[in-house]
Design an enzyme around this catalytic site. Structure first.
Site, PDB file in Angstrom:
ATOM      1  N   CYS A   1       0.858  -1.171   0.000  1.00 52.68           N
ATOM      2  CA  CYS A   1       0.000   0.000   0.000  1.00 52.68           C
ATOM      3  C   CYS A   1       0.901   1.229   0.000  1.00 52.68           C
ATOM      4  CB  CYS A   1      -0.866   0.000   1.244  1.00 52.68           C
ATOM      5  SG  CYS A   1      -1.685  -1.582   1.538  1.00 52.68           S
TER       6      CYS A   1
ATOM      7  N   TRP B   1      -3.766  -2.000  -1.100  1.00 53.31           N
ATOM      8  CA  TRP B   1      -3.724  -3.297  -1.784  1.00 53.31           C
ATOM      9  C   TRP B   1      -4.222  -4.297  -0.741  1.00 53.31           C
ATOM     10  CZ3 TRP B   1      -1.469  -8.094  -1.163  1.00 53.31           C
ATOM     11  CH2 TRP B   1      -1.441  -8.921  -2.288  1.00 53.31           C
TER      12      TRP B   1
ATOM     13  N   GLU C   1       1.838 -11.663 -16.242  1.00 53.04           N
ATOM     14  CA  GLU C   1       1.438 -10.700 -15.214  1.00 53.04           C
ATOM     15  C   GLU C   1       0.711  -9.479 -15.769  1.00 53.04           C
ATOM     16  OE1 GLU C   1       4.369  -8.491 -12.844  1.00 53.04           O
ATOM     17  OE2 GLU C   1       5.855  -8.901 -14.389  1.00 53.04           O
TER      18      GLU C   1
ATOM     19  N   LYS D   1       3.433  -3.083  -6.887  1.00 48.86           N
ATOM     20  CA  LYS D   1       4.832  -2.994  -7.282  1.00 48.86           C
ATOM     21  C   LYS D   1       5.776  -3.564  -6.238  1.00 48.86           C
ATOM     22  CE  LYS D   1       8.246  -1.724  -9.892  1.00 48.86           C
ATOM     23  NZ  LYS D   1       8.521  -2.631 -11.027  1.00 48.86           N
TER      24      LYS D   1
ATOM     25  N   LYS E   1       6.553 -12.005 -17.619  1.00 44.28           N
ATOM     26  CA  LYS E   1       6.146 -10.691 -18.112  1.00 44.28           C
ATOM     27  C   LYS E   1       4.792 -10.799 -18.804  1.00 44.28           C
ATOM     28  CE  LYS E   1       8.125  -8.916 -16.520  1.00 44.28           C
ATOM     29  NZ  LYS E   1       9.058  -8.639 -15.478  1.00 44.28           N
TER      30      LYS E   1
ATOM     31  N   HIS F   1       9.367 -34.515 -21.612  1.00 44.48           N
ATOM     32  CA  HIS F   1       9.032 -35.131 -20.326  1.00 44.48           C
ATOM     33  C   HIS F   1       7.668 -34.663 -19.823  1.00 44.48           C
ATOM     34  CE1 HIS F   1      13.025 -36.821 -20.188  1.00 44.48           C
ATOM     35  NE2 HIS F   1      13.483 -35.638 -20.575  1.00 44.48           N
TER      36      HIS F   1
ATOM     37  N   GLU G   1      11.621 -15.481 -17.505  1.00 45.68           N
ATOM     38  CA  GLU G   1      11.327 -14.061 -17.324  1.00 45.68           C
ATOM     39  C   GLU G   1      10.314 -13.589 -18.377  1.00 45.68           C
ATOM     40  OE1 GLU G   1      11.430 -11.957 -15.199  1.00 45.68           O
ATOM     41  OE2 GLU G   1      11.304 -10.023 -16.209  1.00 45.68           O
TER      42      GLU G   1
ATOM     43  N   ARG H   1       1.728   1.305  -6.136  1.00 43.20           N
ATOM     44  CA  ARG H   1       1.998   0.373  -5.050  1.00 43.20           C
ATOM     45  C   ARG H   1       0.749  -0.379  -4.613  1.00 43.20           C
ATOM     46  NH1 ARG H   1       7.027   1.747  -2.158  1.00 43.20           N
ATOM     47  NH2 ARG H   1       6.288   0.160  -0.752  1.00 43.20           N
TER      48      ARG H   1
ATOM     49  N   ASN I   1       0.451   0.348   6.561  1.00 44.21           N
ATOM     50  CA  ASN I   1       0.977  -0.634   5.602  1.00 44.21           C
ATOM     51  C   ASN I   1       1.516  -1.802   6.401  1.00 44.21           C
ATOM     52  OD1 ASN I   1       0.533   1.138   3.557  1.00 44.21           O
ATOM     53  ND2 ASN I   1       2.687   1.545   3.109  1.00 44.21           N
ATOM     54  N   GLY I   2       1.344  -3.015   5.899  1.00 47.49           N
ATOM     55  CA  GLY I   2       1.885  -4.171   6.610  1.00 47.49           C
ATOM     56  C   GLY I   2       0.763  -5.066   7.104  1.00 47.49           C
TER      57      GLY I   2
HETATM   58  O1  M6R Z   1      11.297  -5.241  -5.662  1.00 51.48           O
HETATM   59  P1  M6R Z   1      11.736  -6.643  -5.945  1.00 51.48           P
HETATM   60  O2  M6R Z   1      12.753  -6.728  -7.028  1.00 51.48           O
HETATM   61  O3  M6R Z   1      12.193  -7.345  -4.692  1.00 51.48           O
HETATM   62  O4  M6R Z   1      10.429  -7.377  -6.417  1.00 51.48           O
HETATM   63  C1  M6R Z   1      10.428  -8.743  -6.675  1.00 51.48           C
HETATM   64  C2  M6R Z   1       9.182  -9.148  -7.420  1.00 51.48           C
HETATM   65  O5  M6R Z   1       8.045  -8.837  -6.677  1.00 51.48           O
HETATM   66  C3  M6R Z   1       9.066  -8.467  -8.788  1.00 51.48           C
HETATM   67  O6  M6R Z   1      10.190  -8.695  -9.571  1.00 51.48           O
HETATM   68  C4  M6R Z   1       7.826  -8.985  -9.522  1.00 51.48           C
HETATM   69  O7  M6R Z   1       7.971 -10.322  -9.851  1.00 51.48           O
HETATM   70  C5  M6R Z   1       7.563  -8.133 -10.769  1.00 51.48           C
HETATM   71  N1  M6R Z   1       6.184  -7.727 -10.818  1.00 51.48           N
HETATM   72  C6  M6R Z   1       7.852  -8.851 -12.033  1.00 51.48           C
HETATM   73  O8  M6R Z   1       7.660  -8.064 -13.146  1.00 51.48           O
END
Ligand code: M6R
Length: 608
Positions: free
Chosen positions: A2, A75, A490, A603, A487, A506, A483, A27, A99-100
């Site tokens: 948040c 969030w 998500e 984020k 992308k 497999h 990766e 965030r 937050n938390g």
């Molecule tokens: O801030 P961080 O690099 O620790 O975040 C890690 C993951 O949450 C972050 O890379 C997440 O997987 C992204 N949304 C991927 O695009």
């Protein structure tokens, strides 16, 4: 996850609170709210489900001149996104943003029998708890906050305002970041320094276990045990252009296209292409310590984990007598893993605040293992808690999907590997090709982006209607494929998964049919021919394939071949990743989805 903002000063609090929340919207974006208090103690609480724009609509009808207030963008963790679950939460005379996660909120709730709870959140319990120690203004607000926090188990970054004392805010942190912006006749609060940019350049980063009483011209910090803390004022480096779209339609496209410059920043002063060496000051390890390293653990989540995996393939290629293990932070923190002697841990995080990664860092430190941060956010918790580190310096990454951070994380880790190899006396003839390619990479990234941007937009339109995708690669192209799949899934919600080419027979080969498309990465190298055979196996089963390759002679009849025209070979997977970033971006645009703020995500993942 948040975002928190707060204001006390001479200006209208609402103005900063709303602009700050907009900056922090990336965030968390399921609901938002602000509470302000007038000079004579009249409170106004306005909350809305949905984006900040919804809150703004309500605020347009309720403009206030109040000079103190707090705000929050949520969030959801406890309770669905709704107005009543949105922050600030009120109890008696006080308003709280949090937050938390308060882990013992159920026990605390039972003990707070007198309070009538309106929301399903753990945060409202915290508000009621603080109020119970506040005695309707009989006691000092900061004292009440401290007493409450001493009973709390969990993580928090909080800001509290009381209608009984409209000249101050109280803020505290444990596990969730909080920054205090020092202005002229005003003090600003944010969970992320980006909200403060343009208002002040001076910031105090609160540490875990600290509480601050904040007025427009004074900041008093102490620990929960009442020890006074002398505040260290640091400079905020970010500028306004770094947090604006700068003519791009989305932050994601801006951040993809920024990679030539962002990687150049990562390399600045660290690479000598002429003599083929790298120099990393940040880790702070002496030659003798580097020579002793036998084992590297790389810890991260999501994209940071993939960056670690890719870096591990490279580091093993040129560093003798060393094992590299890349682990997912949320798993590793609970494993009973034995860490061998002479290990060093690389803690990888763009935000520097990811809860699981931070927890691993603390566990690993307890075992006496040296920790090195590969972090972007300057002054973040991970950056401050590691023994040494290398900032990647890519500037703010606003889009939830991580792009430019990945590229720089990989290269920063490879440079750390090269530093070890140099210290171990690995021949320059072995290391030089890596260093030379690293030095050229920013420029090559620029060329490839320019060349593939348009074609990828066209190709993506064709695949936007598919619901499933398979990403394939082997060796360094395998973590790259992982990766790429992350992308796509998500931001476009396409069910995309990556497999090592060798694993295809497999199991995953059974999936291939018209509902799927496949993205195959084929860098030239010793495994290229084997990968070509794997492509044929998929084609023979009617696969809809996009092949990304730097091989000039690839000529199988796949649906699309994206040729990477670059002299770089070692880091060709980094160039291929650009193609996948653009594919994900344009598929998402074609589907009309929210590129920068995909559903259900945030984020920075500051809760477990
Ligand atoms: O801030 P961080 O690099 O620790 O975040 C890690 C993951 O949450 C972050 O890379 C997440 O997987 C992204 N949304 C991927 O695009």
């Amino acid at each position: 996850m948040c975002g928190i903002v707060g204001y006390v000063g001479d200006k209208k609090a609402q103005d900063f609170l709303v602009s700050g929340l907009k900056r922090l919207e990336y965030r968390g974006y399921d609901s938002a709210g602000i509470a302000t208090v007038s000079e004579d103690g009249e409170p106004t609480l306005i909350r809305a489900k949905g984006k900040i724009a919804e809150l703004e609509k309500k605020l347009a009808k309720a403009k206030r001149d109040d000079h103190v207030g707090i705000g929050h963008t949520r969030w959801a963790t406890h309770g669905e996104p709704s107005e009543v679950n949105a922050h600030p939460h009120q109890a008696g005379d006080i308003y709280v943003v949090h937050n938390g996660i308060i882990e013992n909120y159920k026990e605390l709730k039972k003990e707070l029998g007198g309070h009538e709870f309106k929301s399903e959140t753990d945060s409202e319990v915290l508000a009621a708890l603080i109020d119970s120690f506040y005695g309707g203004g009989k006691y000092d607000l900061a004292d009440a906050v401290v007493q409450a926090l001493k009973l709390v188990k969990g993580t928090y970054g909080i800001a509290v305002v009381s209608r009984k004392n409209p000249e101050e805010l109280v803020v505290a942190r444990s596990g969730s970041p909080l920054v205090i912006g020092v202005g002229n006749d005003e003090t600003l609060i944010a969970s992320d320094a980006s909200a403060l940019v343009g208002h002040t350049k001076r910031a105090i980063y609160l540490n875990d276990g600290e509480v601050a009483k904040v007025k427009k011209n004074s900041i008093e910090i102490r620990t929960l045990d009442a020890e006074p803390v002398s505040a260290k004022v640091e400079e905020i480096e970010t500028n306004l252009s770094a947090i604006q779209k700068g003519g791009y339609e989305h932050f994601l496209l801006k951040e993809i296209m920024e990679q030539p410059e962002s990687l150049a920043e990562t390399l600045r002063g660290r690479v000598d292409a002429v003599d083929g060496t790298v120099r990393l000051g940040g880790p702070g390890l002496k030659e003798a310590e580097l020579r002793k390293i036998r084992h590297l653990i790389i810890v991260g989540c999501g994209t940071a984990y993939h960056a670690g995996m890719l870096a591990s393939y490279y580091i093993e290629q040129f560093t003798p007598e060393i094992t590299v293990e890349t682990v997912i932070a949320s798993e590793y923190r609970y494993r009973q893993a034995y860490i061998p002697e002479n290990s060093v841990a690389l803690i990888v995080s763009q935000s520097g605040e990811t809860a699981d990664t931070l927890a691993c860092l603390r566990e690993i430190k307890k075992q006496g293992v040296k920790t090195i941060g590969i972090v972007n956010a300057i002054g973040s918790t991970i950056a401050r808690e590691v023994d040494g580190g290398t900032y990647v310096h890519v500037g703010p990454e606003i889009s939830v999907a991580s792009t430019k951070a990945f590229t720089s994380q990989v290269i920063a880790m490879v440079m750390f590997g090269l530093t070890i190899a140099q210290a171990k006396g690995v021949k320059n003839t072995i290391l030089q090709p890596y260093v030379k390619e690293i030095a050229k990479l920013p420029e090559e990234i620029g060329k490839v982006l320019e060349e593939v941007k348009k074609p990828m937009e066209k190709i993506a339109k064709k695949y936007a209607s598919y619901e499933h995708a398979i990403y394939l690669g082997r060796d360094t192209a395998y973590p790259t494929a992982m990766e790429g799949a992350l992308k796509l899934k998500e931001i476009s919600y396409v069910d995309a998964n990556a497999y090592a080419f060798g694993e295809l027979k497999h199991g995953p080969l059974a999936l291939v049919d018209d509902r799927f498309f496949e993205v195959a990465l084929l860098p030239m190298g010793v495994l290229y021919d084997k990968a070509v055979s794997n492509v044929q196996e998929v084609l023979a089963r009617g696969g809809h394939m996009i092949v990304v390759t730097n091989a000039r002679d690839f000529d199988l009849p796949v649906e699309h071949v994206v040729k990477i025209k670059s002299e770089l070979t070692i880091f060709a997977p980094i160039l291929m990743n650009l193609v996948m970033q653009l594919l994900a971006y344009y598929v998402t645009v074609a589907k009309g989805l929210n590129v920068d703020q995909p559903r259900n995500l945030a984020k920075s993942v500051t809760v477990e």
